[in-house]
Design a protein around this motif. Structure first.
Motif, PDB file in Angstrom:
ATOM      1  N   TYR A 217       0.869  -1.408   0.054  1.00 50.15           N
ATOM      2  CA  TYR A 217       0.029   0.021   0.166  1.00 50.15           C
ATOM      3  C   TYR A 217       0.968   1.282  -0.088  1.00 50.15           C
ATOM      4  CZ  TYR A 217      -3.855   3.269   1.625  1.00 50.15           C
ATOM      5  OH  TYR A 217      -4.460   4.302   2.035  1.00 50.15           O
ATOM      6  N   CYS A 231      -3.951   0.043  -3.648  1.00 52.36           N
ATOM      7  CA  CYS A 231      -4.831   1.022  -2.827  1.00 52.36           C
ATOM      8  C   CYS A 231      -6.206   0.078  -2.668  1.00 52.36           C
ATOM      9  CB  CYS A 231      -5.112   2.268  -3.454  1.00 52.36           C
ATOM     10  SG  CYS A 231      -3.874   3.244  -3.088  1.00 52.36           S
ATOM     11  N   SER A 232      -7.113   0.390  -1.551  1.00 47.54           N
ATOM     12  CA  SER A 232      -8.041  -0.613  -1.522  1.00 47.54           C
ATOM     13  C   SER A 232      -9.270  -0.207  -2.666  1.00 47.54           C
ATOM     14  CB  SER A 232      -8.711  -0.160  -0.196  1.00 47.54           C
ATOM     15  OG  SER A 232      -9.363   1.208  -0.440  1.00 47.54           O
ATOM     16  N   ARG A 233      -9.543   0.754  -3.215  1.00 49.26           N
ATOM     17  CA  ARG A 233     -10.361   1.176  -4.203  1.00 49.26           C
ATOM     18  C   ARG A 233     -11.744   1.087  -3.656  1.00 49.26           C
ATOM     19  NH1 ARG A 233      -8.585   0.510  -9.456  1.00 49.26           N
ATOM     20  NH2 ARG A 233     -10.355   1.353 -10.013  1.00 49.26           N
ATOM     21  N   SER A 235     -13.376   3.481  -2.268  1.00 44.02           N
ATOM     22  CA  SER A 235     -14.045   5.096  -2.189  1.00 44.02           C
ATOM     23  C   SER A 235     -15.254   4.963  -2.775  1.00 44.02           C
ATOM     24  CB  SER A 235     -12.867   5.932  -2.781  1.00 44.02           C
ATOM     25  OG  SER A 235     -12.582   5.627  -4.223  1.00 44.02           O
ATOM     26  N   TYR A 334     -11.243   6.323 -11.991  1.00 44.04           N
ATOM     27  CA  TYR A 334     -10.427   6.480 -10.875  1.00 44.04           C
ATOM     28  C   TYR A 334      -9.203   7.148 -11.214  1.00 44.04           C
ATOM     29  CZ  TYR A 334      -7.701   4.730  -6.882  1.00 44.04           C
ATOM     30  OH  TYR A 334      -6.721   4.421  -5.822  1.00 44.04           O
ATOM     31  N   ASP A 368     -15.982   8.068  -7.143  1.00 47.15           N
ATOM     32  CA  ASP A 368     -16.422   8.295  -5.989  1.00 47.15           C
ATOM     33  C   ASP A 368     -16.648   9.710  -5.494  1.00 47.15           C
ATOM     34  OD1 ASP A 368     -14.202   9.545  -6.098  1.00 47.15           O
ATOM     35  OD2 ASP A 368     -12.804   7.984  -5.213  1.00 47.15           O
ATOM     36  N   GLU A 370     -17.493  12.756  -3.814  1.00 42.50           N
ATOM     37  CA  GLU A 370     -17.838  13.074  -2.382  1.00 42.50           C
ATOM     38  C   GLU A 370     -18.054  14.393  -2.075  1.00 42.50           C
ATOM     39  OE1 GLU A 370     -19.254  11.108   0.561  1.00 42.50           O
ATOM     40  OE2 GLU A 370     -19.392  13.146   0.992  1.00 42.50           O
TER      41      GLU A 370
HETATM   42  C1  LIG Z   1      -8.865  16.941  -6.059  1.00 39.91           C
HETATM   43  C2  LIG Z   1      -9.219  15.487  -5.135  1.00 39.91           C
HETATM   44  C3  LIG Z   1     -10.435  15.189  -5.076  1.00 39.91           C
HETATM   45  C4  LIG Z   1     -10.775  14.057  -4.320  1.00 39.91           C
HETATM   46  N1  LIG Z   1     -12.140  13.362  -4.490  1.00 39.91           N
HETATM   47  C5  LIG Z   1     -12.561  12.629  -3.592  1.00 39.91           C
HETATM   48  C6  LIG Z   1     -13.849  12.069  -3.708  1.00 39.91           C
HETATM   49  O1  LIG Z   1     -14.751  12.934  -4.250  1.00 39.91           O
HETATM   50  N2  LIG Z   1     -14.217  11.127  -3.036  1.00 39.91           N
HETATM   51  C7  LIG Z   1     -13.467  10.551  -2.340  1.00 39.91           C
HETATM   52  O2  LIG Z   1     -13.588   9.413  -1.519  1.00 39.91           O
HETATM   53  N3  LIG Z   1     -11.966  10.672  -2.211  1.00 39.91           N
HETATM   54  C8  LIG Z   1     -11.544  11.856  -2.955  1.00 39.91           C
HETATM   55  N4  LIG Z   1     -10.317  12.367  -3.013  1.00 39.91           N
HETATM   56  C9  LIG Z   1      -9.278  11.527  -2.044  1.00 39.91           C
HETATM   57  C10 LIG Z   1      -8.614  10.348  -2.615  1.00 39.91           C
HETATM   58  O3  LIG Z   1      -7.726  10.699  -3.604  1.00 39.91           O
HETATM   59  C11 LIG Z   1      -9.398   9.016  -2.738  1.00 39.91           C
HETATM   60  O4  LIG Z   1     -10.453   8.830  -1.599  1.00 39.91           O
HETATM   61  C12 LIG Z   1      -8.695   7.976  -3.100  1.00 39.91           C
HETATM   62  O5  LIG Z   1      -7.666   8.098  -3.971  1.00 39.91           O
HETATM   63  C13 LIG Z   1      -9.471   6.850  -3.126  1.00 39.91           C
HETATM   64  O6  LIG Z   1      -8.964   5.466  -3.665  1.00 39.91           O
HETATM   65  P1  LIG Z   1      -8.922   4.268  -2.477  1.00 39.91           P
HETATM   66  O7  LIG Z   1     -10.313   3.947  -2.063  1.00 39.91           O
HETATM   67  O8  LIG Z   1      -8.073   3.296  -3.144  1.00 39.91           O
HETATM   68  O9  LIG Z   1      -8.053   4.878  -1.182  1.00 39.91           O
HETATM   69  P2  LIG Z   1      -7.288   4.266  -0.127  1.00 39.91           P
HETATM   70  O10 LIG Z   1      -6.006   4.883  -0.205  1.00 39.91           O
HETATM   71  O11 LIG Z   1      -7.205   2.850  -0.169  1.00 39.91           O
HETATM   72  O12 LIG Z   1      -7.806   4.900   1.018  1.00 39.91           O
HETATM   73  C14 LIG Z   1      -9.134   4.268   1.793  1.00 39.91           C
HETATM   74  C15 LIG Z   1     -10.186   5.265   1.834  1.00 39.91           C
HETATM   75  O13 LIG Z   1      -9.908   6.313   2.795  1.00 39.91           O
HETATM   76  C16 LIG Z   1     -10.519   7.765   2.214  1.00 39.91           C
HETATM   77  N5  LIG Z   1      -9.375   8.403   1.712  1.00 39.91           N
HETATM   78  C17 LIG Z   1      -8.302   8.064   1.106  1.00 39.91           C
HETATM   79  N6  LIG Z   1      -7.332   9.322   0.968  1.00 39.91           N
HETATM   80  C18 LIG Z   1      -8.207  10.313   1.519  1.00 39.91           C
HETATM   81  C19 LIG Z   1      -8.066  11.854   1.406  1.00 39.91           C
HETATM   82  N7  LIG Z   1      -7.158  12.221   0.777  1.00 39.91           N
HETATM   83  N8  LIG Z   1      -9.002  12.596   1.939  1.00 39.91           N
HETATM   84  C20 LIG Z   1     -10.073  12.169   2.301  1.00 39.91           C
HETATM   85  N9  LIG Z   1     -10.439  10.578   2.383  1.00 39.91           N
HETATM   86  C21 LIG Z   1      -9.396   9.862   1.822  1.00 39.91           C
HETATM   87  C22 LIG Z   1     -11.367   7.211   1.139  1.00 39.91           C
HETATM   88  O14 LIG Z   1     -12.713   6.813   1.696  1.00 39.91           O
HETATM   89  C23 LIG Z   1     -10.631   5.950   0.648  1.00 39.91           C
HETATM   90  O15 LIG Z   1     -11.452   5.141  -0.012  1.00 39.91           O
HETATM   91  C24 LIG Z   1      -9.869  13.286  -3.646  1.00 39.91           C
HETATM   92  C25 LIG Z   1      -8.697  13.993  -3.732  1.00 39.91           C
HETATM   93  C26 LIG Z   1      -8.186  15.045  -4.363  1.00 39.91           C
HETATM   94  C27 LIG Z   1      -6.664  15.201  -4.387  1.00 39.91           C
END
Ligand SMILES: Cc1cc2nc3c(=O)[nH]c(=O)nc-3n(C[C@H](O)[C@H](O)[C@H](O)COP(=O)(O)OP(=O)(O)OC[C@H]3O[C@@H](n4cnc5c(N)ncnc54)[C@H](O)[C@@H]3O)c2cc1C
Length: 493
Positions: A217, A231-233, A235, A334, A368, A370
């Motif tokens: 990770y 990453c978990s994906r 979101s 994504y 995703d 949010e």
């Molecule tokens: C400009 C911008 C817009 C974004 N818009 C969104 C959005 O609309 N919805 C969204 O879920 N995330 C958003 N993110 C945050 C982040 O990029 C994603 O949550 C993450 O990439 C999702 O992939 P994952 O589920 O594999 O994350 P993982 O790294 O596996 O993380 C697990 C969970 O933690 C939360 N998380 C992770 N990183 C962040 C972060 N930086 N801020 C807040 N929560 C986080 C999410 O719920 C995510 O599913 C945004 C980031 C940026 C820079």
């Protein structure tokens, strides 16, 4: 006069799950026949922040829920109308005195809709019970007790879905109700390149992450290609409520006790908390949808270039990493965190466009989407909070570092496939002779860079650093720290 049978209604929104769903849990405790309702609301379906991929995901989620509900001889009443019209129609057959839903930290149109609905409920003697969503607290003035409140929320065991026999309205009763409504077709588009909606699929993503994928990770989190599997994906499953943050947090917590990859799980868990942190901020500052939270930045005027914006949206800027990211996002819904930040940085700093001009394209593309993360992140990456490190991402440095073999770039910008790796990162460095050698024509096969990286970076940096010394920016920064942090200097603000 015949009396109408009483029912309790659960209004599902971004909480498309049966388990650890406080609205459903509380409604069932009330011991009345219960109807689960989802409205495809015209106000959201017509809203430019949303797109087909979101509605598809929701449809898949509802179909999945309906499968789960078959065991209880029930289903979700899914209608296409606003909530007030839905309740009015339901009242023709049933008596409704209680409605349950979660508190939605949404965009301005849902905020207004909720105010109207509250008035409607009051006028119609309906009690609307709203529960906390994923630990986000309503009505806070500051973060003084926030950590304790969130800890207490996370500490509770996820709530089980245990309806009593025949407590949920039967499929037959719901079919009768359907005759009163416009019913959306739940057949989602098949074979899309997006993650499929629904708790079943969400749980699968989570279990493969916990079983295997979380190992690398931290190593892969910034890499555009490898992050897609490391990453978990989850979101979109959290954003649309197929999974609750609390249940994911609990599973990670238990796994950590025996795992060899504790650091990875800790990093993952802290990101789950950021989710709540960002949404909390938006909950307390809903005007962030339209204007920077730090009012000192309202005086920043940028001239709009529709040509730049179009090039950015379609992945035609001449910078391979920016273009690969955007094309990949458009195609799959994504991007990993760093690359999301990079495309926003390029838009707001190098192209010098207002972040507000990026909101709807990105929200439509991110599966995703949010609001509570989207708007605060956009402002943070645009350097308009006054309290965070100003980061101007260099797309070339990032592509060399995080995609050294240009695998991601060549996948999403196939025009560069035949080039050797250094040129795939920077095609504009090729001489005429090299272009001939590769049978590649810069400006025809792939665009020349639309801006110069170095001069635009310097201009943006100078302007923003100067503005950070502005009196209003400084005052606002202090206000933001007082309101949104506990120790008044948290790094993740
Ligand atoms: C400009 C911008 C817009 C974004 N818009 C969104 C959005 O609309 N919805 C969204 O879920 N995330 C958003 N993110 C945050 C982040 O990029 C994603 O949550 C993450 O990439 C999702 O992939 P994952 O589920 O594999 O994350 P993982 O790294 O596996 O993380 C697990 C969970 O933690 C939360 N998380 C992770 N990183 C962040 C972060 N930086 N801020 C807040 N929560 C986080 C999410 O719920 C995510 O599913 C945004 C980031 C940026 C820079």
């Amino acid at each position: 006069m015949t009396t109408k049978p009483p029912i309790t209604v659960v209004w599902l929104k971004r909480d498309l799950r049966l388990h650890d769903n406080e609205a459903i849990y509380n409604a069932l405790k009330a011991n009345k026949p219960t109807l689960l309702l989802y409205c495809f609301e015209p106000l959201l379906m017509n809203d430019p922040h949303y797109s087909e991929r979101h509605w598809n995901f929701i449809k898949e989620s509802i179909v999945d829920l309906n499968k789960e509900l078959e065991a209880y001889n029930s289903k979700i009443l899914t209608v296409q109308c606003d909530i007030i019209a839905a309740i009015n129609q339901l009242q023709t057959l049933y008596s409704i005195s209680e409605i349950y839903s979660h508190q939605e930290t949404g965009i301005l149109v849902t905020f207004e809709r909720d105010k109207n609905f509250k008035r409607y409920c009051k006028n119609n003697l309906i009690t609307w019970h709203e529960n906390i969503n994923n630990g986000v607290q309503r009505g806070l003035k500051n973060r003084d007790n926030w950590n304790e409140l969130v800890d207490a929320f996370y500490a509770v065991e996820p709530l089980k879905f245990t309806p009593k026999n025949n407590q949920l309205l039967t499929i037959e009763a719901i079919k009768d109700l359907e005759t009163l409504f416009k019913i959306p077709n739940l057949n989602a588009q098949q074979f899309t390149p997006f993650q499929k909606g629904g708790r079943t699929t969400g749980k699968r993503y989570l279990s493969t992450f916990f079983e295997e994928r979380h190992r690398d990770y931290m190593l892969h989190i910034s890499k555009p290609e490898l992050a897609r599997t490391s990453c978990s994906r989850i979101s979109p499953y959290i954003a649309w409520g197929n999974l609750s943050v609390r249940e994911v947090y609990h599973q990670a917590y238990h796994l950590k006790e025996t795992s060899k990859h504790k650091k990875a799980l800790e990093a993952f868990m802290s990101r789950l908390r950021w989710q709540t942190h960002f949404i909390q901020k938006f909950e307390m500052e809903h005007t962030m949808e339209e204007a920077s939270l730090n009012k000192g930045f309202h005086k920043l005027k940028k001239s709009i270039s529709k040509d730049y914006q179009q090039a950015w949206k379609t992945g035609q800027t001449g910078y391979p990493m920016v273009d690969a990211c955007m094309r990949c996002l458009n195609e799959t819904g994504y991007l990993n965190f760093r690359m999301r930040a990079l495309v926003v940085s390029f838009f707001t700093h190098n192209l010098w466009q207002p972040w507000q001009e990026a909101t709807t394209h990105l929200s439509q593309m991110f599966l995703d989407f949010e609001p509570g993360i989207h708007f605060p992140q956009l402002q943070m990456q645009a350097g308009e909070t006054g309290i965070n490190m100003l980061r101007i991402y260099n797309p070339v440095k990032n592509s060399l570092e995080h995609d050294p073999n240009a695998t991601f770039i060549k996948k999403w910008v196939p025009e560069l496939e035949k080039l050797d790796t250094p040129f795939a990162h920077q095609p504009y460095l090729m001489t005429e002779m090299e272009q001939q050698f590769y049978g590649f024509n810069l400006g025809k096969d792939y665009p020349k860079p639309i801006v110069d990286l170095e001069t635009t970076r310097k201009k943006a940096g100078d302007t923003l650093w100067t503005l950070r010394k502005d009196k209003t920016v400084l005052e606002e920064s202090k206000r933001i720290l007082r309101k949104h942090t506990r120790n008044k200097r948290l790094s993740k603000s």
